[in-house]
Design an enzyme around this catalytic site. Sequence first.
Site, PDB file in Angstrom:
ATOM      1  N   ASP A 167       0.826  -1.204   0.000  1.00  0.00           N
ATOM      2  CA  ASP A 167       0.000   0.000   0.000  1.00  0.00           C
ATOM      3  C   ASP A 167       0.862   1.256   0.000  1.00  0.00           C
ATOM      4  O   ASP A 167       1.932   1.261  -0.611  1.00  0.00           O
ATOM      5  CB  ASP A 167      -0.925  -0.051   1.226  1.00  0.00           C
ATOM      6  CG  ASP A 167      -2.275   0.571   0.950  1.00  0.00           C
ATOM      7  OD1 ASP A 167      -2.331   1.802   0.837  1.00  0.00           O
ATOM      8  OD2 ASP A 167      -3.268  -0.157   0.856  1.00  0.00           O
ATOM      9  N   HIS A 187      -3.763   6.185   3.563  1.00  0.00           N
ATOM     10  CA  HIS A 187      -4.418   4.953   3.130  1.00  0.00           C
ATOM     11  C   HIS A 187      -3.765   3.708   3.745  1.00  0.00           C
ATOM     12  O   HIS A 187      -4.435   2.864   4.342  1.00  0.00           O
ATOM     13  CB  HIS A 187      -4.358   4.893   1.605  1.00  0.00           C
ATOM     14  CG  HIS A 187      -5.248   3.887   0.977  1.00  0.00           C
ATOM     15  ND1 HIS A 187      -4.814   2.618   0.671  1.00  0.00           N
ATOM     16  CD2 HIS A 187      -6.531   3.947   0.586  1.00  0.00           C
ATOM     17  CE1 HIS A 187      -5.798   1.950   0.101  1.00  0.00           C
ATOM     18  NE2 HIS A 187      -6.855   2.739   0.037  1.00  0.00           N
ATOM     19  N   SER A 220     -11.059  -0.859  -0.377  1.00  0.00           N
ATOM     20  CA  SER A 220      -9.750  -0.921   0.296  1.00  0.00           C
ATOM     21  C   SER A 220      -9.910  -1.081   1.798  1.00  0.00           C
ATOM     22  O   SER A 220      -9.029  -1.622   2.446  1.00  0.00           O
ATOM     23  CB  SER A 220      -8.969   0.362   0.059  1.00  0.00           C
ATOM     24  OG  SER A 220      -8.501   0.426  -1.240  1.00  0.00           O
TER      25      SER A 220
END
Length: 768
Positions: free
Chosen positions: A156, A215, A546
């Site tokens: 990620d 994220h 996600s």
Amino acid sequence: MKLRYSVAIVFFVSGQLLLLLLHYLPTTNAQLLPIVHDHSNDMQIYIIDVEKHQQHDLLSDEDLESWHASFLPNSTLDSGAPRLLYSYRHVLSGFSARLTPGELESIKSKPGFVGAQRSQRHHVETTYTPGYLGLTRNNGWGATMMGQGIIIGVIDTGVKPTHPSFDDSTIPSAPPKSKWKGNCTYKGFACNKKIIGAKAFQSGSNPSPLDTEGHGTHVASTAAGSFVRNANVLGMARGVASGTAPMAHLSIYKVCFPKVGCNSPDIYAAIEQAIKDGVDVINMSISGGRNATFYQDAVSRGSMGAIQKNIIPVAAAGNDGADPITLSHSAPWVLTVGASTTDRRIMSIVVLGDGRTFVGESAYQPTTWNSSALFPLEYPGSNGNVNSRCCVPSEMAKLNLKGKIVICEPGIVENAGKGEAVYKAGAKGMIVLGYSRQGYTTFSYADVLPTSYVNFKARIAIMDYYLTNTTNATAAIRFNGTRFGYMPSPAVPYFSSRGPSRMNGGLIKPDVLAPGVNILAAWPKGVGPNPSPLATHTFNFDSGTSMAAPHVSGIAALVRKKHRGWTPSEIISAIITTANDSWTARSPDDIIIDEISNDTAGIFTTGAGMVSPVKALDPGLVFKLTVDNYIGYLCGLGYTDAEVFKTVGQKKNCSAVVHLNSTDLNYPSIAVNLTRTVTSQKVRRTVRNVGNAREEYIPKIVQPAGVDIFLSPDRLKFTRVDQEISYEMRFDMSGSYPSQGSDMIRRGKIVWDSGNHVVTTPIALTFT
Ligand SMILES: *[C@@H]1O[C@H](CO)[C@@H](O)[C@H](O)[C@H]1NC(C)=O
Ligand SMILES: *[C@@H]1O[C@H](CO)[C@@H](O)[C@H](O)[C@H]1NC(C)=O
Ligand SMILES: *[C@@H]1O[C@H](CO)[C@@H](O)[C@H](O)[C@H]1NC(C)=O
Ligand SMILES: *[C@@H]1O[C@H](CO)[C@@H](O)[C@H](O)[C@H]1NC(C)=O
Ligand SMILES: *[C@@H]1O[C@H](CO)[C@@H](O)[C@H](O)[C@H]1NC(C)=O
Ligand SMILES: *[C@@H]1O[C@H](CO)[C@@H](O)[C@H](O)[C@H]1NC(C)=O
Ligand SMILES: *[C@@H]1O[C@H](CO)[C@@H](O)[C@H](O)[C@H]1NC(C)=O
Ligand SMILES: *[C@@H]1O[C@H](CO)[C@@H](O)[C@H](O)[C@H]1NC(C)=O
Ligand SMILES: *[C@@H]1O[C@H](CO)[C@@H](O)[C@H](O)[C@H]1NC(C)=O
Ligand SMILES: *[C@@H]1O[C@H](CO)[C@@H](O)[C@H](O)[C@H]1NC(C)=O
Ligand SMILES: *[C@@H]1O[C@H](CO)[C@@H](O)[C@H](O)[C@H]1NC(C)=O
Ligand SMILES: *[C@@H]1O[C@H](CO)[C@@H](O)[C@H](O)[C@H]1NC(C)=O
């Protein structure tokens, strides 16, 4: 121009996704301009597949690299930069390198060359959710020691290791060298017992694995964050935060960078490293092309390398809903996860001057706000300018919005950016309108001023009110805090990508759903107004598939902990066959709702339904698949021998392999086609008993409309553990072929019930 793109942007829900997309635009745009030839652009990054060296398994890393380098014209470019980026051993047989198209042509004629593909760019696609999923200390977590000793790899945007969610004071040391071979050597980035490995991959270099976007930190803490008391976003959703496997270790692979996105050579390098390091589960919340074949999709292909090393691959379905055929990562060896809502809402209610109310959401709810004060409404978009409609900062700077509540539309800039813009222009509050293609989904962003994000139905009423009463239109924003029990839930948010996939022969994808809307998890930087009268700045809400996938990575870690000997396909089977497709306890017919319509969701939207981690730990029966089965299936899809090699890394001759169509793959779900002429189909499955020695399963069949299902045998009677039984299902059209205009995809299921275990096989029946 902008207008075109605003359409694309509203499909992205997370601020991060949005930013990355914006960085994308210039490139996309450039392709629309006259082509000016520029030689510096001739140099491209390619992934080159080559046959395995005869001594592949004996070669040292250096030897492998030299073998790969021998395909290249020379080792460095004029600039001095190395041509070879990465040599791959496990994830695929080949390497990535910088080449001109001309140089590539000469490589193609070298012996051992199999194929080449240009580098592709991808983007990145919980306080409450473990409990919502039924995980408690006594239930599920107890039997698995919360995933202790299991390693989850997260591919990620990196991680912020100093965040309290990665506190290691209760976590045991990293597994011994025999199992764990990874490390954490970037200077100034300190790993601990929770984060036991961290490495970044960027075009052959290894910069800092630190997350500056959010994220990756969010995802890592959702999968395996430690317990953090009193976690909240600006005071909302306060509670104990943790991942679904709070005692598991994390190994972080950063491949996504601001402005750059995530490039496929780096993704392969990260998966390669995760395999070498010895992780148990990999979490990939990275986008893919819905039209990509398995060998063109870095996640599907990398996952095939992973399962051959006994690693469980979990991937996000994508955020491209609500249209059908929008899903990525549809390979049968990947657990593909769609998003669901939970029953929690951070309520912020719009009250119009005429007293009507509309329930919306927002995370910033200051106690000093007067919820009964009415303010004049203003809609900057009245001038017809799309930038005004979307409250873009440059347009808002021209306006005086003093004392007003401003109506904005989604798109072009993320919500926080709209909020800042109208706040600077003097606004008191903001209403963000949902589009009809966003259905009933709303978001609880951490805004900088009092806000309500409302759904499309409210949009119609609010705009109607505003347009007929423009000069005297008023509204209040009434905060109602964190509320539970919202129904119907779980439901599927509009953005969750849907199947069927054109690439997998019709297998049901997504496989399962997990919470992915307004998920609270760790964040590396402050959110909301600054300075803020409210508490911590270390957690944030984010939405997307996600956010759903790492929940399932955590669950896969728990199942792996309890059943060390199970293959990835058996763990995937356990998670699929125990999922729940109903949103009530009242009736199994209350199928999960699609928020696009507030009506029953399709089988290619829900898959098997919401994950049930406690049940997945004890599924009763499992469906197993081997790499040879996948090879037969790829041959059945029409892959050439070279394409099979590129996907699986094994040289096979399809003409000597039993071809399987997708219906006959021993998958835990079943997709069957009937046509005007083929009105009956037989399907076989084999299950292994992993429950009690003596168990007898009796089926309950929910037939798809217009179809009869017959089972043979119609009882599964086991006398020992590990016993395998095969059975056959016949699907017969019960009436005539459906008339035009009717729904051609029907859902059904076979529920095998032993009294101790319930094993559900979801069915998609398509009239083609
Ligand atoms: C490598 O090859 C390229 C052309 O393919 C050439 O431009 C470059 O000068 C060569 N570099 C070296 C160090 O020979
Ligand atoms: C860390 O791992 C890399 C490759 O995985 C290896 O080359 C390096 O020697 C290791 N460093 C240490 C200090 O163990
Ligand atoms: C890993 O996390 C990402 C979020 O960045 C998510 O989209 C993805 O599906 C996860 N993958 C797995 C294998 O859990
Ligand atoms: C995928 O392929 C279909 C059919 O060829 C095409 O209509 C669609 O635009 C493609 N989608 C993408 C994202 O490339
Ligand atoms: C809140 O606004 C209402 C309506 O304008 C007003 O009557 C009330 O006094 C205000 N309350 C406070 C505490 O300012
Ligand atoms: C305009 O406002 C009046 C009173 O404020 C209200 O009764 C009416 O419903 C509004 N018009 C619309 C279309 O909402
Ligand atoms: C508000 O304005 C509308 C149209 O401009 C008018 O019809 C209506 O009577 C006004 N309502 C009030 C309460 O002043
Ligand atoms: C606001 O919260 C209260 C207290 O829980 C609840 O009774 C009420 O229904 C909520 N309002 C709305 C519009 O949901
Ligand atoms: C079923 O039909 C779909 C198209 O509707 C197709 O993609 C798929 O390959 C078919 N499955 C089989 C097993 O033929
Ligand atoms: C399925 O989930 C719903 C909603 O959470 C729950 O009410 C129901 O009891 C579950 N069904 C089963 C069989 O666990
Ligand atoms: C969706 O439908 C249910 C009834 O099935 C209803 O109770 C609920 O209010 C509806 N939700 C919305 C947002 O309209
Ligand atoms: C799949 O293959 C089996 C046998 O190999 C065959 O009986 C069946 O008709 C095929 N199904 C489809 C949809 O082609």
